[in-house]
Design an enzyme around this catalytic site. Structure first.
Site, PDB file in Angstrom:
ATOM      1  N   SER A 288       0.863  -1.185   0.000  1.00  0.00           N
ATOM      2  CA  SER A 288       0.000   0.000   0.000  1.00  0.00           C
ATOM      3  C   SER A 288       0.895   1.229   0.000  1.00  0.00           C
ATOM      4  CB  SER A 288      -0.859   0.010   1.263  1.00  0.00           C
ATOM      5  OG  SER A 288      -0.027   0.157   2.411  1.00  0.00           O
ATOM      6  N   ASP A 289       0.353   2.362  -0.449  1.00  0.00           N
ATOM      7  CA  ASP A 289       1.160   3.567  -0.336  1.00  0.00           C
ATOM      8  C   ASP A 289       1.056   4.061   1.109  1.00  0.00           C
ATOM      9  OD1 ASP A 289       1.661   6.407  -2.581  1.00  0.00           O
ATOM     10  OD2 ASP A 289       2.719   5.731  -0.785  1.00  0.00           O
ATOM     11  N   TRP A 290       1.951   4.887   1.451  1.00  0.00           N
ATOM     12  CA  TRP A 290       2.164   5.332   2.839  1.00  0.00           C
ATOM     13  C   TRP A 290       0.857   5.636   3.574  1.00  0.00           C
ATOM     14  CZ3 TRP A 290       7.224   6.931   4.849  1.00  0.00           C
ATOM     15  CH2 TRP A 290       7.151   7.380   6.156  1.00  0.00           C
TER      16      TRP A 290
END
Ligand code: GLC
Length: 750
Positions: A288-290
């Site tokens: 996942s992105d941050w």
């Protein structure tokens, strides 16, 4: 008794004959899949979930940091599978030591945003895209992989392959621009550069195709904003570069912050499981992105992080970057039966498989090699590649009165502007800021010219003004320098951190009072060359209309000064072509070359009567996609089509001759555009379908041949079938999307 014995002897001898002679006493090594399954069987649920947790180191952060004081303890307990922003052979060794204290000694994965270089820094990706030079782009990624893989890094969060048609979006600097065909070719080259032919090679790192999906279509160009888009548009414009990255072997994908038609990408089962892991059979893993899993609460998609964790893992998000959602909830969710352990097992298998492929179970420290790091970082071979790439990324927008190239015998050059002496800024937004960043190795624009000009040339300097303030106090000094000079080089633009993540701009003009400075310097009557440094297309109409020579120099990396000097003095003849359309004003956005005709297309630049146009603006961009000049000129002639009509199963060859009609050698990007005149889904007025970058000596001609197959004639219909339809196709070959030099047509039949 005797009969039994003879029967037994008979059986034993038969068994001996039936069995293959295992002459080779060595046991076949178990496959990675077998090793993964064997390890998985030993793991507790907590340890499995641990592999799906990723945290950032505290020294370098690239997002809103979650403070977790127990990070090191949790690594020792096998509760963290990957760390990001831990860099350098020594620092990564220290963290790997912690993982080696865990029960199963599963090594950590170290990830980092090595987007356009580790220490040797290349031009920002949008600038590299302007080179249209696929081998050079692949080499840039290769150098970044070599340097980072020697410094303990296993995994780069690159390439970013988001198509975008909106320069207000700050992250256009990180991609390959507006075109799907060019963007797909560059995505493939970058993944190949990062990963080489096989993971586990010590010069390779895992690539990460991001941000899945359609992050660049954010409404209003405002970062993280919603995306409202048809499935057909996803397939036609935004998915192909990801498919190209996958075809190149991308080991991982990163999903995006945005929602797609109301469903956050992180929980979007359709794109992650149906398309990526299903239809495309992706066997790597998705990170996942941050914080994006936890952010689904902000989206209003989940009531809390526990629900978000459940939605994300079930939708195919394998690893949780920095949101704590999996760390805090996933074990419980499995125990409550809300998430099947088999879903967790699949995610863990994908992560472990990559750790095995990287050879980390054989030697967890193999990438953290101080000697190799010392040898690799910023070595002459890497520096040369960076300088070459930087020069190729520069786009010549104007060159009236042939002011450029400058003579090396120019007596006095006034080098003016707020960018002239900057160092770190040349790295742009997404650079690896090494703790010991000895910016001495970054060649400023001033240093580049100093090293280039001979002892007979005097170089004068004045800053003139700031980048983004209103003070004109420095103007007079700049005017004085200009009056003492034979030619002025003026370096202006936006700050390097005015583009990048969370850097959307509603106004993309030259900031501050820079254009006022240019107007004042024009009054001196001296010849002026303007360098524009930016991470996006800017609006600079007065400068574009009134300055005789303009080079778009983006942010060119650690060799910026040398590359700019090479181009200014003609040691490299600029060959860059714009990978994005440059608007006349923000009001034109989104503006792109492959638009649809509409029922009332404007007939020309100024047609305003009952047509699709703005009544207060010309009907064209300031600079079109694919545009870029050279110090020489090129002639196009002798267009030939191998056939005037083809069936779908046939191919058509388009050939033409390109001649260098000028006085110096140069490179030309020959662009092939097609238009399907009539179709069941209206097709763009033109689409880039191929290109070739060729080098020609003065007077030299080359024959360029393009092959058109059915794929180049196909499009997605509303049922998402990829089809072509009989009819007439226009062929356009040119030096930019608007500078079409040769035209032809052919018929497609069933
Ligand atoms: C950032 C970016 C992403 C990057 C990640 C790790 O928020 O969106 O592109 O790879 O976090 O730094």
């Amino acid at each position: 008794m005797k009969n039994y014995l003879s029967l037994l002897l008979l059986l034993v001898s038969f068994w001996g004959i039936a069995q293959p002679k295992n002459t080779d006493r060595r046991i076949a090594k178990p496959s990675i899949g077998q090793r993964v399954d064997e390890l998985l069987a030993k793991m507790t649920l907590e340890e499995k979930v641990g592999q799906l947790n990723q945290y950032s180191g505290d020294n370098t952060v690239t997002g809103p940091l979650t403070i977790n004081p127990n990070k090191t303890e949790e690594i020792k307990q096998g509760k963290i599978g990957s760390m990001i922003n831990i860099l350098g052979s020594e620092y990564t060794r220290q963290y790997q030591d912690l993982a080696m204290q865990s029960r199963l000694k599963i090594p950590l994965l170290f990830g980092l945003d090595v987007v356009h270089g580790y220490k040797t820094t290349f031009p920002i990706p949008l600038a590299e895209a302007a080179s249209w030079d696929l081998p050079a782009i692949e080499l840039a990624a290769r150098v970044a992989a070599r340097e980072s893989a020697a410094s303990g890094i296993h995994w780069t969060f690159a390439p970013m392959v988001d198509i975008s048609r909106d320069p207000r979006w700050g992250r256009v600097m990180e991609g390959a621009g507006e075109d799907t065909y060019l963007g797909s070719k560059i995505a493939y080259a970058r993944v190949k550069g990062f990963q080489g032919d096989k993971l586990g090679d010590l010069n390779s790192v895992m690539a990460c195709a991001k941000h899945f999906l359609a992050y660049g279509a954010a409404i209003g160009g405002r970062d993280y904003n919603s995306v409202d888009i048809s499935k057909r548009a996803l397939w036609e414009t935004y998915l192909p570069p990801f498919k190209a990255a996958l075809d190149a072997g991308a080991a991982t994908f990163m999903n995006s912050f945005n929602d797609i038609n109301g469903i956050p990408a992180t929980a979007n089962k359709h794109i992650q499981r149906d398309i990526l892991k299903g239809q495309w059979n992706f066997t790597g893993f998705i990170v996942s992105d941050w914080g994006s899993i936890g952010e689904m609460v902000n989206h209003g998609y989940n009531a809390d992080k526990k629900e978000a964790a459940q939605a994300a893992i079930n939708a195919g998000s394998d690893m949780d970057m920095e949101s704590n959602s999996y760390r805090e909830n996933l074990v419980q969710l499995v125990r409550e039966g809300k998430v099947s352990e088999s879903v967790v097992d699949d995610a863990v298998r994908r992560v472990l498989h990559k750790k095995f492929e990287l050879g980390l179970f054989d030697d967890p420290y193999r990438y953290s090699d101080a000697k190799r790091q010392q040898k690799e970082l910023n070595n002459p071979e890497n520096t040369k590649a960076a300088r070459d790439m930087a020069a190729k990324s520069i786009v010549l927008l104007k060159n009236e009165q042939h002011i450029l190239p400058l003579s090396k015998n120019t007596k006095t050059i006034g080098f003016i502007g707020p960018m002239v002496k900057l160092k770190r800024a040349n790295h742009g937004f997404w650079a690896v800021d090494l703790k010991d960043v000895d910016s001495t190795y970054i060649v400023s624009q001033w240093e580049g010219l100093q090293q280039k000009v001979g002892k007979n040339t005097k170089l004068l300097y004045a800053k003139g003004c700031g980048i983004n303030d209103t003070s004109k106090a420095g103007f007079q000094e700049a005017i004085d320098v200009a009056n003492q000079s034979d030619v002025i080089v003026l370096s202006v633009g936006e700050k390097h951190d005015m583009s990048g993540e969370a850097k959307s701009r509603s106004n993309i003009q030259l900031p501050g009072v820079q254009e006022d400075l240019i107007k004042e310097l024009q009054k001196t009557g001296k010849p002026i060359v303007v360098l524009i440094n930016a991470g996006r297309p800017l609006v600079f109409n007065w400068t574009a209309d009134n300055m005789p020579a303009i080079l778009y120099t983006w942010w060119l990396g650690s060799e910026a000064g040398n590359a700019i000097a090479d181009v200014l003095f003609g040691d490299y003849n600029p060959s860059g072509k714009l990978p994005m359309t440059f608007p006349r004003t923000e009001g034109q956005i989104p503006i792109y070359y492959n638009y649809l005709s509409t029922g009332r297309p404007a007939k020309n630049e100024n047609d305003k009567i009952y047509v699709s146009a703005y009544i207060d603006l010309q009907n064209s961009p300031k600079f079109p996609f694919g545009y870029g000049l050279s110090y020489t000129t090129f002639g196009y002639s002798a267009l030939k089509l191998s056939k005037t009509s083809i069936a779908k199963k046939e191919k058509l060859e388009v050939s033409l001759s390109v001649t260098n009609t000028g006085k110096v050698a140069g490179e030309e990007v020959v662009q092939l555009y097609l238009k399907d005149r009539v179709a069941s889904i209206v097709r763009p007025v033109k689409e880039l379908k191929d290109f070739q970058k060729i080098k020609l000596e003065p007077g030299q001609s080359k024959t360029v041949v393009f092959t058109i197959d059915n794929e180049k004639l196909s499009f997605y219909d509303n049922d998402l079938a990829f089809i072509s339809e009989p009819g007439t196709f226009d062929v356009m070959v040119g030096s930019s999307s608007e500078d079409i030099r040769l035209r032809g047509q052919f018929e497609l039949s069933e």
